[in-house]
Design a protein around this motif. Structure first.
Motif, PDB file in Angstrom:
ATOM      1  N   VAL A  41       0.549  -1.268   0.106  1.00 50.72           N
ATOM      2  CA  VAL A  41      -0.042   0.128   0.031  1.00 50.72           C
ATOM      3  C   VAL A  41       0.797   1.340  -0.037  1.00 50.72           C
ATOM      4  O   VAL A  41       0.576   2.101  -0.729  1.00 50.72           O
ATOM      5  N   CYS A  43       3.621   1.720  -1.568  1.00 53.27           N
ATOM      6  CA  CYS A  43       4.377   1.686  -2.767  1.00 53.27           C
ATOM      7  C   CYS A  43       3.201   2.249  -3.587  1.00 53.27           C
ATOM      8  O   CYS A  43       3.499   3.027  -4.661  1.00 53.27           O
ATOM      9  N   ARG A  44       1.906   2.005  -3.473  1.00 49.96           N
ATOM     10  CA  ARG A  44       0.851   2.536  -4.372  1.00 49.96           C
ATOM     11  C   ARG A  44       0.624   3.748  -4.050  1.00 49.96           C
ATOM     12  O   ARG A  44       0.101   4.581  -4.993  1.00 49.96           O
ATOM     13  N   THR A  45       0.552   4.440  -2.849  1.00 50.97           N
ATOM     14  CA  THR A  45      -0.175   5.435  -2.420  1.00 50.97           C
ATOM     15  C   THR A  45       1.059   6.548  -1.878  1.00 50.97           C
ATOM     16  O   THR A  45       0.830   7.711  -1.611  1.00 50.97           O
ATOM     17  N   SER A  61      -8.320  -5.349  -3.279  1.00 54.63           N
ATOM     18  CA  SER A  61      -7.988  -5.240  -4.447  1.00 54.63           C
ATOM     19  C   SER A  61      -7.144  -6.163  -5.125  1.00 54.63           C
ATOM     20  O   SER A  61      -6.916  -6.017  -6.334  1.00 54.63           O
ATOM     21  N   GLU A  62      -6.787  -7.139  -4.155  1.00 56.50           N
ATOM     22  CA  GLU A  62      -6.152  -8.425  -4.896  1.00 56.50           C
ATOM     23  C   GLU A  62      -6.790  -9.665  -4.622  1.00 56.50           C
ATOM     24  O   GLU A  62      -6.377 -10.450  -3.798  1.00 56.50           O
ATOM     25  N   ARG A 101       6.278  -5.528  -6.110  1.00 57.18           N
ATOM     26  CA  ARG A 101       5.559  -4.290  -6.143  1.00 57.18           C
ATOM     27  C   ARG A 101       6.682  -3.125  -5.607  1.00 57.18           C
ATOM     28  O   ARG A 101       6.745  -1.688  -6.039  1.00 57.18           O
ATOM     29  N   ALA A 105       7.989  -0.018  -7.556  1.00 58.47           N
ATOM     30  CA  ALA A 105       8.015   1.732  -7.025  1.00 58.47           C
ATOM     31  C   ALA A 105       9.398   2.099  -7.257  1.00 58.47           C
ATOM     32  O   ALA A 105       9.625   3.409  -7.342  1.00 58.47           O
TER      33      ALA A 105
END
Length: 111
Positions: A41, A43-45, A61-62, A101, A105
């Motif tokens: 999370v 890495c996403r946000t 989400s996965e 992930r 990133a």
């Protein structure tokens, strides 16, 4: 005053953490999975979430990891001496996905 580490430094630390968690020594499986959720999370946000919230985000989400993460969340609610045993192969596969992930990133950041 101490400055916050930059994203490159944080991603390098996440790589090390995911690698250590993948080895499994000294960590309960639920903690390994939920720390992996936090890393994914982040890495996403670019923001840190608590383990429970990060687990909820990843479970939603996965789909391929939903069952594992849901089981880790359930285990995390138990007293530590009563933590559930999660399937080792599933935990390793999940942490390999998290490592990917983190690597993605890092490439996007130029690290």
């Amino acid at each position: 005053m101490i400055a916050a580490p930059d994203r490159t430094a944080v991603l390098a630390a996440l790589r090390d953490s995911v690698r250590e968690h993948a080895d499994g020594e000294g960590h309960l499986a639920d903690n390994r999975v939920l720390n992996g959720c936090r890393a994914a999370v982040y890495c996403r946000t670019g923001h840190w979430f608590a383990k429970r919230r990060a687990g909820e985000v990843v479970a939603a989400s996965e789909p391929v990891f939903r069952s594992l993460v849901t089981e880790a969340l359930s285990s995390f609610e138990r007293p530590r001496a009563e933590a559930l045993t999660l399937p080792p192969a599933d935990v390793r596969a999940f942490l390999a996905w998290v490592a990917g992930r983190v690597d993605e990133a890092a490439v996007a950041t130029g690290a």
